[in-house]
Write an enzyme that holds these catalytic residues in place. Structure first.
Site, PDB file in Angstrom:
ATOM      1  N   LEU A 225       0.815  -1.202   0.000  1.00 54.23           N
ATOM      2  CA  LEU A 225       0.000   0.000   0.000  1.00 54.23           C
ATOM      3  C   LEU A 225       0.858   1.266   0.000  1.00 54.23           C
ATOM      4  CD1 LEU A 225      -2.850   1.206   0.170  1.00 54.23           C
ATOM      5  CD2 LEU A 225      -2.630   1.120   2.670  1.00 54.23           C
ATOM      6  N   ASP A 226       0.637   2.112  -1.014  1.00 62.45           N
ATOM      7  CA  ASP A 226       1.313   3.412  -1.143  1.00 62.45           C
ATOM      8  C   ASP A 226       2.831   3.296  -1.166  1.00 62.45           C
ATOM      9  OD1 ASP A 226      -1.108   4.696  -1.256  1.00 62.45           O
ATOM     10  OD2 ASP A 226      -1.137   5.262   0.853  1.00 62.45           O
ATOM     11  N   GLU A 227       3.353   2.155  -1.600  1.00 65.13           N
ATOM     12  CA  GLU A 227       4.801   1.968  -1.633  1.00 65.13           C
ATOM     13  C   GLU A 227       5.303   1.544  -3.009  1.00 65.13           C
ATOM     14  OE1 GLU A 227       6.239  -0.513   1.501  1.00 65.13           O
ATOM     15  OE2 GLU A 227       5.161   0.557   3.084  1.00 65.13           O
TER      16      GLU A 227
END
Length: 282
Positions: A225-227
């Site tokens: 997530l979001d990486e």
């Protein structure tokens, strides 16, 4: 005969002779190289290249000329018409700033995408889709319906021949299977803070902690997530005189700009994946 303009983008393990082989093949195909950028990653030892060419030959001739080179150097190769709009599906929830920035830039002719459909888990932004004359598909998502909702999304991707999915503040976490299905073809935007604030009202959290920099990160979607690999980031300075609501307004502006730039670079074939990083040609 009319002149055709194409973008050739490629990546492969670095070794001597790549540029010579590619430029020679393009010359044999009757191409004039009008722009060329290249990069060799010192960490991964991969080679990346983006070339703009002009030719009277059709795209099939370029593909035929480069096919032996592609095989010889184990390349990942893409050839596209320069300026051709990328078919893009945009996903959103209730906040319309990022969606509006994308659609305004597309209509103004500064963003080379074509948006046949917008998908949302809420109905709030349907009036914006109607204003721009774009089909709006409402797909509610709950824990019980998540798998069916993602299956509907993939059906729309296939139906509309979608090349890129953009999450313009779409507030649902995609499953690992969907992330894999959209690998390298989905871009997300989120806020960037030092320190990081997650959960509800991140701008209000940042204001309460006296943050001096706020910003946004546009990245490819992955199961982490979001990486995912970062395409573009922007930060702006704020100070103690700003209210929490001003933080929100300034953050929305940064998010819209950052996402629009990232989508534009992807559509222009300027972004290439190098493991967990990206190579972005200016």
């Amino acid at each position: 005969m009319s002149t055709n303009e194409f973008i050739v983008s490629l990546s492969c393990p670095d070794r001597p002779g790549i540029v010579h082989a590619v430029s020679g093949a393009l010359l044999q195909a009757g191409c004039n190289i009008t722009e060329s950028q290249q990069f060799e990653s010192p960490e991964t030892h991969n080679f990346f290249m983006r070339i703009a060419v002009a030719t009277e030959q059709p795209i099939a001739s370029l593909r035929a000329a480069l096919e032996p080179i592609e095989a010889a150097f184990s390349m990942t190769l893409d050839i596209s018409a320069e300026g051709a709009p990328l078919r893009t599906l945009i996903m959103c929830s209730t906040e319309g700033h990022a969606l509006n920035d994308l659609l305004f830039a597309q209509r103004a002719g500064t963003l080379p995408i074509e948006v046949p459909v917008i998908v949302s888990n809420h109905l709030d932004l349907k009036p914006m889709a109607d204003f721009y004359g774009i089909e709006f598909v409402h797909i509610p998502v709950t824990a019980a319906t998540k798998a069916d909702a993602e299956a509907q999304l993939l059906e729309l991707v296939a139906k509309h021949d979608i090349d890129l999915v953009v999450l313009a503040r779409y507030m649902q976490i995609l499953s690992d299977d969907l992330c894999r299905a959209l690998n390298g073809k989905a871009i997300n935007i989120h806020h960037s803070f030092l320190p990081s604030f997650k959960g509800a009202k991140p701008y209000h959290q940042a204001h309460a902690r006296g943050v001096k920099l706020i910003g946004a990160t546009a990245h490819y979607v992955t199961a982490d997530l979001d990486e995912g690999p970062i395409i573009e980031q922007e930060v702006i300075r704020v100070d103690h005189a700003r209210t929490a609501n001003q933080f929100v307004a300034m953050g929305r502006n940064v998010e819209g700009r950052t996402l629009t730039r990232a989508v534009g670079w992807h559509a222009e074939r300027r972004v290439m994946l190098d493991g967990h990083r990206t190579v972005v040609f200016s």
